[in-house]
Design an enzyme around this catalytic site. Structure first.
Site, PDB file in Angstrom:
ATOM      1  N   LYS A 181     -32.728 -10.192  32.654  1.00 48.39           N
ATOM      2  CA  LYS A 181     -32.883  -9.859  31.240  1.00 48.39           C
ATOM      3  C   LYS A 181     -32.806  -8.351  31.025  1.00 48.39           C
ATOM      4  O   LYS A 181     -32.025  -7.859  30.195  1.00 48.39           O
ATOM      5  CB  LYS A 181     -34.216 -10.390  30.707  1.00 48.39           C
ATOM      6  CG  LYS A 181     -34.408 -10.170  29.212  1.00 48.39           C
ATOM      7  CD  LYS A 181     -35.847 -10.328  28.786  1.00 48.39           C
ATOM      8  CE  LYS A 181     -36.614  -9.044  29.011  1.00 48.39           C
ATOM      9  NZ  LYS A 181     -37.956  -9.040  28.408  1.00 48.39           N
TER      10      LYS A 181
ATOM     11  N   ASP B  61     -34.612 -13.449  26.242  1.00 46.95           N
ATOM     12  CA  ASP B  61     -36.043 -13.205  26.121  1.00 46.95           C
ATOM     13  C   ASP B  61     -36.701 -14.427  25.480  1.00 46.95           C
ATOM     14  O   ASP B  61     -36.065 -15.464  25.298  1.00 46.95           O
ATOM     15  CB  ASP B  61     -36.311 -11.927  25.323  1.00 46.95           C
ATOM     16  CG  ASP B  61     -35.986 -12.076  23.835  1.00 46.95           C
ATOM     17  OD1 ASP B  61     -35.379 -13.102  23.454  1.00 46.95           O
ATOM     18  OD2 ASP B  61     -36.344 -11.172  23.059  1.00 46.95           O
TER      19      ASP B  61
END
Length: 326
Positions: A194, A212
């Site tokens: 991420k 996320d």
């Protein structure tokens, strides 16, 4: 004569019994027929009661009818891309909401954003970067002093180890520069896929999907995928879009998740993609009540502030295409 009358009565008795039996038989047959006529009414009443119960359970409003489960791959791709196009019109200014001036600041801020808000990170990093502007400075810092600065971000001890560790790795393995390759980024302390894609997409212009918590929640609500593992979500959603759209897609989805499609109570009645959403009705559908749930925490462009939410709503209570552009 008496015998004849008795005989006649005897003959009529069985006949009468047969007639009565016949009548009873007809009555028995008529009863199911009546029941059949009553059945649709009972079913309708039952359906009406169920709808009433559902309406009561959902706060006085009926849930929207969801689309068929068996959506073809082609239909899914078309719907997903249309949602992204709609979001691009609503959030033309979508961008990372962490404040940064270079790739080093971005990677540190992204690591710090775990388990806290971007707003909190943006309030913390100015002091951090003023004292430690380079990887060399942060790598050689006193851990206790860094912990004190990072305390407002939560988990400050673990985050101190991560940002100091990745700073040391940047100095020792990459000459003090943030690498521009995924395989190098994910080897840095505290950096996962991420964070790596945030850096690649926004510091190096290389496409990546940022999975996320907001992104995970929304793509499952929209039935783009049923996966729960972030890496599998990334692969499943990435297959629906051209690679060139991945970075802005991430921004659009995350912006929408923070402002309208909240975790606990989505503002369904003020959502511009409501007609395309299978989860419509999970949140507030009344337009006036939904408008009060909208959250606009930061300006459309870095350094700007948004006007009050009402300034960006059209007459129907839907966010206008130029949201935040003024």
């Amino acid at each position: 004569m008496v015998v004849r009358r008795d005989s006649a009565v005897g003959e009529q008795g069985p006949a009468g019994a047969k007639k009565t039996a016949k009548t009873t038989k007809v009555g028995a047959a008529a009863k199911p027929a009546a029941a059949k006529k009553a059945a649709p009414a009972k079913r309708a009443a039952s359906t009406e009661k169920a709808a009433s119960d559902e309406k009561t359970a959902s706060g006085g409003r009926a849930r929207a009818k969801k689309p068929p489960e068996a959506e073809s791959r082609t239909a899914l791709v078309r719907r997903a891309r249309r949602i992204n196009r709609e979001l691009a019109e609503v959030y033309p200014y979508a961008h990372p909401e962490l404040d940064f001036e270079n790739s080093f600041q971005l990677i540190v801020a992204t690591v710090l954003s775990a388990q806290t808000t971007d707003l909190r990170v943006n309030q913390t990093t100015p002091a951090l970067f003023a004292k430690y502007p380079t990887p060399e400075d942060l790598a050689a810092a006193n851990p206790e002093e860094v912990e004190e600065i990072l305390r407002p971000c939560g988990f400050f001890r673990a985050k101190t180890r991560s940002v100091m560790g990745l700073s040391k790795a940047l100095v020792e393995e990459h000459g003090g520069e943030v690498p521009g390759r995924l395989e190098d980024l994910v080897k840095l302390p505290g950096v996962g896929r991420k964070t790596a894609f945030v850096v690649l997409g926004n510091a190096f212009g290389r496409p990546g999907i940022t999975v996320d918590t907001h992104f995970q929640r929304l793509v499952r609500r929209w039935r783009w995928t049923a996966e729960t593992d972030p890496d599998r979500i990334e692969a499943a959603v990435g297959a629906l879009f051209p690679k060139s759209e991945w970075t802005m897609l991430s921004h659009h989805v995350i912006f929408h998740g923070r402002r309208i499609c909240h975790a606990r109570k989505p503002a369904c009645g003020a959502c511009p993609i409501a007609p395309l959403c299978p989860a419509y009705g999970e949140g507030e559908t009344d337009p006036e009540k939904a408008k009060k749930l909208l959250k606009y925490e930061k300006g459309g462009f870095p350094g700007q502030r948004l006007k009050p939410p009402q300034a960006y709503l059209d007459a129907g209570g839907i966010p206008a295409p130029a949201l935040g552009a003024g």
